[in-house]
Design a protein around this motif. Sequence first.
Motif, PDB file in Angstrom:
ATOM      1  N   ASP A  49       0.865  -1.172   0.000  1.00  0.00           N
ATOM      2  CA  ASP A  49       0.000   0.000   0.000  1.00  0.00           C
ATOM      3  C   ASP A  49       0.905   1.226   0.000  1.00  0.00           C
ATOM      4  N   PHE A  50       0.933   1.950  -1.130  1.00  0.00           N
ATOM      5  CA  PHE A  50       1.808   3.118  -1.224  1.00  0.00           C
ATOM      6  C   PHE A  50       1.195   4.343  -0.551  1.00  0.00           C
ATOM      7  N   GLY A  51      -0.008   4.223   0.003  1.00  0.00           N
ATOM      8  CA  GLY A  51      -0.638   5.343   0.692  1.00  0.00           C
ATOM      9  C   GLY A  51      -1.262   6.300  -0.310  1.00  0.00           C
ATOM     10  N   THR A  52      -0.968   7.587  -0.146  1.00  0.00           N
ATOM     11  CA  THR A  52      -1.544   8.611  -1.014  1.00  0.00           C
ATOM     12  C   THR A  52      -0.442   9.317  -1.790  1.00  0.00           C
ATOM     13  N   LEU A  53      -0.626   9.400  -3.097  1.00  0.00           N
ATOM     14  CA  LEU A  53       0.301  10.112  -3.976  1.00  0.00           C
ATOM     15  C   LEU A  53      -0.457  11.231  -4.682  1.00  0.00           C
ATOM     16  N   THR A  54       0.234  12.315  -4.957  1.00  0.00           N
ATOM     17  CA  THR A  54      -0.320  13.355  -5.808  1.00  0.00           C
ATOM     18  C   THR A  54      -0.009  12.955  -7.238  1.00  0.00           C
ATOM     19  N   LYS A  55      -0.993  13.129  -8.126  1.00  0.00           N
ATOM     20  CA  LYS A  55      -0.818  12.758  -9.526  1.00  0.00           C
ATOM     21  C   LYS A  55       0.523  13.284 -10.035  1.00  0.00           C
ATOM     22  N   GLY A  56       1.309  12.387 -10.660  1.00  0.00           N
ATOM     23  CA  GLY A  56       2.628  12.741 -11.175  1.00  0.00           C
ATOM     24  C   GLY A  56       3.764  12.188 -10.328  1.00  0.00           C
ATOM     25  N   GLU A  57       3.477  11.808  -9.085  1.00  0.00           N
ATOM     26  CA  GLU A  57       4.506  11.247  -8.210  1.00  0.00           C
ATOM     27  C   GLU A  57       4.714   9.764  -8.495  1.00  0.00           C
ATOM     28  N   LYS A  58       5.908   9.283  -8.135  1.00  0.00           N
ATOM     29  CA  LYS A  58       6.238   7.864  -8.257  1.00  0.00           C
ATOM     30  C   LYS A  58       6.459   7.270  -6.879  1.00  0.00           C
ATOM     31  N   SER A  59       6.185   5.980  -6.773  1.00  0.00           N
ATOM     32  CA  SER A  59       6.465   5.232  -5.551  1.00  0.00           C
ATOM     33  C   SER A  59       7.311   4.026  -5.932  1.00  0.00           C
ATOM     34  N   GLU A  60       8.442   3.858  -5.258  1.00  0.00           N
ATOM     35  CA  GLU A  60       9.316   2.708  -5.491  1.00  0.00           C
ATOM     36  C   GLU A  60       9.314   1.848  -4.242  1.00  0.00           C
ATOM     37  N   PHE A  61       9.204   0.540  -4.419  1.00  0.00           N
ATOM     38  CA  PHE A  61       9.149  -0.369  -3.288  1.00  0.00           C
ATOM     39  C   PHE A  61       9.633  -1.748  -3.717  1.00  0.00           C
ATOM     40  N   THR A  62       9.816  -2.615  -2.734  1.00  0.00           N
ATOM     41  CA  THR A  62      10.374  -3.940  -2.984  1.00  0.00           C
ATOM     42  C   THR A  62       9.537  -5.009  -2.282  1.00  0.00           C
ATOM     43  N   PHE A  63       9.182  -6.049  -3.035  1.00  0.00           N
ATOM     44  CA  PHE A  63       8.575  -7.253  -2.463  1.00  0.00           C
ATOM     45  C   PHE A  63       9.724  -8.226  -2.196  1.00  0.00           C
ATOM     46  N   THR A  64       9.850  -8.709  -0.961  1.00  0.00           N
ATOM     47  CA  THR A  64      10.916  -9.646  -0.608  1.00  0.00           C
ATOM     48  C   THR A  64      10.326 -11.047  -0.437  1.00  0.00           C
ATOM     49  N   PHE A  65      11.033 -12.042  -0.977  1.00  0.00           N
ATOM     50  CA  PHE A  65      10.558 -13.421  -0.889  1.00  0.00           C
ATOM     51  C   PHE A  65      11.718 -14.339  -0.520  1.00  0.00           C
ATOM     52  N   GLN A 118      -3.395  -2.245  -8.634  1.00  0.00           N
ATOM     53  CA  GLN A 118      -2.585  -2.782  -9.723  1.00  0.00           C
ATOM     54  C   GLN A 118      -2.059  -4.153  -9.299  1.00  0.00           C
ATOM     55  N   THR A 119      -1.582  -4.917 -10.265  1.00  0.00           N
ATOM     56  CA  THR A 119      -0.993  -6.214  -9.946  1.00  0.00           C
ATOM     57  C   THR A 119       0.359  -6.364 -10.622  1.00  0.00           C
ATOM     58  N   VAL A 120       1.166  -7.232 -10.028  1.00  0.00           N
ATOM     59  CA  VAL A 120       2.423  -7.678 -10.621  1.00  0.00           C
ATOM     60  C   VAL A 120       2.298  -9.189 -10.724  1.00  0.00           C
ATOM     61  N   THR A 121       2.387  -9.715 -11.933  1.00  0.00           N
ATOM     62  CA  THR A 121       2.233 -11.150 -12.162  1.00  0.00           C
ATOM     63  C   THR A 121       3.598 -11.767 -12.440  1.00  0.00           C
ATOM     64  N   LEU A 122       3.964 -12.742 -11.615  1.00  0.00           N
ATOM     65  CA  LEU A 122       5.245 -13.434 -11.748  1.00  0.00           C
ATOM     66  C   LEU A 122       5.018 -14.822 -12.333  1.00  0.00           C
ATOM     67  N   VAL A 135      -0.658  -4.051  -5.648  1.00  0.00           N
ATOM     68  CA  VAL A 135      -0.221  -2.696  -5.337  1.00  0.00           C
ATOM     69  C   VAL A 135      -1.493  -1.866  -5.203  1.00  0.00           C
ATOM     70  N   VAL A 136      -1.666  -1.233  -4.049  1.00  0.00           N
ATOM     71  CA  VAL A 136      -2.869  -0.440  -3.814  1.00  0.00           C
ATOM     72  C   VAL A 136      -2.491   0.930  -3.257  1.00  0.00           C
ATOM     73  N   GLY A 137      -3.407   1.844  -3.361  1.00  0.00           N
ATOM     74  CA  GLY A 137      -3.195   3.171  -2.807  1.00  0.00           C
ATOM     75  C   GLY A 137      -4.217   4.140  -3.348  1.00  0.00           C
ATOM     76  N   GLN A 138      -3.928   5.411  -3.161  1.00  0.00           N
ATOM     77  CA  GLN A 138      -4.827   6.483  -3.556  1.00  0.00           C
ATOM     78  C   GLN A 138      -4.030   7.529  -4.317  1.00  0.00           C
ATOM     79  N   VAL A 139      -4.578   8.003  -5.436  1.00  0.00           N
ATOM     80  CA  VAL A 139      -3.960   9.091  -6.193  1.00  0.00           C
ATOM     81  C   VAL A 139      -4.874  10.301  -6.096  1.00  0.00           C
TER      82      VAL A 139
END
Length: 166
Positions: A49-65, A118-122, A135-139
Motif C-alpha cells: 500500500d503506497f498510501g496517497t500520492l499526488t498525480k505525477g509522483e512515483k512510488s518505489e518499493f520492494t517485495f521480498t521473498f 494494480q498487480t504484478v504477475t510473476l 499494489v494499492v493506494g490512492q492518487v
Amino acid sequence: MVRFLFSSLLASSLLLASCGGKDASEPTEIPADMVGKTTTMVFEKDTFDFGTLTKGEKSEFTFTFTNTGSEQLIIADAKGSCGCTVPEKPEGPIKPGEKGEIKVVFDSTNKKGGPITQTVTLTANTEPNVTVLHVVGQVIDPNADKEGGDHAGHDHAGGSHEGHNH
C-alpha cells in the motif's frame, strides 16, 4: 446488442491505450530447463500500500521473498498490469533458502484521481507457476476540482452533473 459490443470493445481499447498498450494477461512460456523442477517461494508481504500520492509522483518499493523449496527458483517473467506499474525481477536463480526481491515502480502520472489497484504477475518454476502481487493506494489529482478537470473518484449526489462542464 451491437451498441453493447462496440462499447465493450472501445472501453477495452482505451484501457490498453491508457496503460501503455501492454496486455499483462498474455501467457509467458516457462523455459524447457524449468519444466519438472518446481520449488516454492513465500513473500513477506504480497500487497504493498503506497498510501496517497499526488498525480505525477512515483512510488518505489520492494517485495521480498524466500525460496522455501529444494530446487533453484527461476523467475522467468514479471509483468505489471499496466505500463504505470513496472516490476524488475532477479536475473539469476535463487538458491533454496535464499531471499530475493521484486523491485517495483508505480508512476501515477497518467492516473485519474481515486483508489488504485494494480498487480504484478510473476511466472516461475513454482506450483502453480503464476504468483500475483498487489499494489494499492490512492492518487489525488489536484486539478480534478477545477472547471473542466477530471471528476473521476468524486461522487456527485443524485448523479447530477449540473454546473459542470463535461
